[in-house]
Design an enzyme around this catalytic site. Structure first.
Site, short mmCIF file in Angstrom:
data_model
loop_
_atom_site.label_atom_id
_atom_site.label_comp_id
_atom_site.label_asym_id
_atom_site.label_seq_id
_atom_site.Cartn_x
_atom_site.Cartn_y
_atom_site.Cartn_z
N HIS A 114 14.48 1.66 4.24
CA HIS A 114 15.22 1.80 5.51
C HIS A 114 16.11 0.62 5.86
CE1 HIS A 114 14.80 4.72 9.17
NE2 HIS A 114 16.06 4.56 8.78
N ASP A 142 11.30 8.51 12.78
CA ASP A 142 10.49 7.56 12.02
C ASP A 142 9.10 7.45 12.64
OD1 ASP A 142 9.70 5.24 10.52
OD2 ASP A 142 11.76 4.50 10.56
N HIS A 159 12.97 -3.89 5.99
CA HIS A 159 13.02 -2.46 6.37
C HIS A 159 12.34 -2.22 7.73
CE1 HIS A 159 8.98 -0.54 4.81
NE2 HIS A 159 8.77 -1.74 5.32
N ASP A 248 13.77 8.73 8.39
CA ASP A 248 12.76 8.12 7.52
C ASP A 248 11.74 9.21 7.19
OD1 ASP A 248 10.49 6.74 6.52
OD2 ASP A 248 10.98 4.95 7.70
N ASP A 250 8.86 9.06 6.31
CA ASP A 250 7.50 8.81 6.80
C ASP A 250 7.28 9.28 8.24
OD1 ASP A 250 8.12 6.69 8.62
OD2 ASP A 250 7.81 5.16 7.09
N GLU A 293 13.25 6.15 2.34
CA GLU A 293 11.82 5.87 2.14
C GLU A 293 11.06 6.91 1.32
OE1 GLU A 293 10.34 2.98 2.81
OE2 GLU A 293 11.72 2.00 4.20
N1 LIG Z 1 11.09 1.64 7.28
C1 LIG Z 1 9.76 1.53 7.34
N2 LIG Z 1 9.00 2.36 6.69
N3 LIG Z 1 9.30 0.53 8.08
C2 LIG Z 1 7.92 0.16 8.20
C3 LIG Z 1 7.77 -1.08 9.02
C4 LIG Z 1 6.33 -1.50 9.16
C5 LIG Z 1 6.11 -2.71 10.04
N4 LIG Z 1 6.42 -2.42 11.40
C6 LIG Z 1 6.91 -3.91 9.55
O1 LIG Z 1 7.65 -4.50 10.28
O2 LIG Z 1 6.78 -4.31 8.42
MN LIG Z 2 11.91 3.41 8.87
MN LIG Z 3 8.89 4.43 8.73
#
Ligand SMILES: NC(=[NH2+])NCCC[C@H](N)C(=O)O
Ligand SMILES: [Mn+2]
Ligand SMILES: [Mn+2]
Length: 323
Positions: A114, A142, A159, A248, A250, A293
């Protein structure tokens, strides 16, 4: 299947599409997410866009790895991992996306992690500003808010920070560390809407609250249903604003999309994900879509399911309908 008939509000033509495939994984620690564009393309996405959805697809035929601009050294800086690499890649990507959007094309970007949204959103924001004189809105679908600043991030993974750089909540003067991001690349926190959130870091919660950022968590989806949530989300943006949708994978429940680097249980169903993309398409205001992702190397038995879910989201965002 009929082709989409809707004439988009902010695009001169409804069927010109710029496709950028970004095989980049440096915004986080797991390899494999760089293989997603190839997996999506090998599953027939480009043919589907051309033949079924009748887009004139402008694609250079390459999954960009940007090997030529990778820095030799990339020490941790302000707690960020791979900041020079992510900065260089997103700067280059921003120019590629800008060029498509400047010519009035819808821009579809296949990631990659991301962090690449720093490139895609900055590129469309600038082009849309120049072409329409309007400030673009962003819908960020997301499990995560990805709005950490380098200082609030626990992981140092970029990300988890793209929204902070895109809104100017995080800034850096150094050209090789996102110093290239200027005001015309940025989007306002007022025009940002989240959908699907369920795993927010403590520092991020504070940022969301302090800036009054519009966010629909899984709790809101449980309470109101996805139909009402989409009405509220799109109502917040208004009908005369161009929209960039950053999706995203996820955000979907791991039951539907297990092959992703930071899965979080309790997510969207496949239909809720498609419905979000369908509703945003129906506004006629969508100018760009990112799909990020997807990591086919994780949970290998679920990889093809995850790729299929991604393709479905893209098709819905581009106007595919059930009937
Ligand atoms: N694009 C994503 N899947 N981001 C996940 C981020 C997880 C967590 N908040 C971090 O700063 O590392
Ligand atoms: Mn994300
Ligand atoms: Mn995510």
């Amino acid at each position: 299947m009929d082709a989409p008939t809707l004439q988009p509000k902010f695009l001169p033509s409804r069927n010109e599409l710029g496709l950028v495939a970004v095989g980049f994984c440096g915004g986080q620690g797991k390899s494999g997410v760089d293989a997603a564009p190839m997996a999506l393309i090998e599953s027939g996405l480009v043919e589907q866009l051309r033949e079924e959805l009748e887009f004139n697809v402008h694609y250079d035929g390459e999954v960009h790895q940007y090997a030529d601009i990778m820095p030799k050294e990339d020490p941790v800086y302000r707690g960020m991992k791979n900041s020079r690499a992510v900065s260089a890649v997103t700067q280059r990507l921003s120019e590629q996306v800008y060029e498509h959007a400047r010519q009035g094309r819808f821009v579809l970007t296949l990631g990659g992690d991301h962090s690449i949204a720093i490139g895609t959103i900055s590129g469309t924001a600038k082009a849309i500003r120049e072409r329409t004189g309007r400030e673009m809105a962003v819908i960020w679908v997301d499990a995560h808010a990805d709005i950490n600043t380098p200082e609030t991030s626990d992981s140092g993974n970029i990300h988890g920070m793209p929204v902070a750089f895109l809104t100017g909540l995080a800034k850096e003067d150094k050209e090789d560390c996102f110093g290239w991001i200027k005001d015309d690349h940025r989007v306002s926190v007022k025009k940002l809407v989240y959908i699907g959130l369920r795993d927010i870091d403590r520092g991020e919660k504070k940022i969301l609250r302090e800036h009054n950022i519009k966010a629909f968590s899984m709790h809101d989806i449980d309470r109101y249903g996805i139909g009402k949530v989409m009405d509220m989300a799109l109502g917040w943006i208004g009908s005369d604003t161009p929209i960039h949708l950053s999706f995203d994978i996820d955000s979907l429940d791991p039951m539907w999309a297990p092959s992703t680097g930071t899965p979080v249980r309790g997510g969207l169903t496949l239909r809720e994900g498609d419905f979000i993309a369908e509703c945003v398409h129906e506004t006629g205001s969508l100018v760009a879509l990112d799909l990020v992702e997807v990591n086919p190397s994780l949970e290998s038995h679920g990889a093809s399911e995850t790729v299929r879910a991604g393709i479905s989201i893209v098709r819905c965002g581009l106007g595919d309908t059930l009937l």
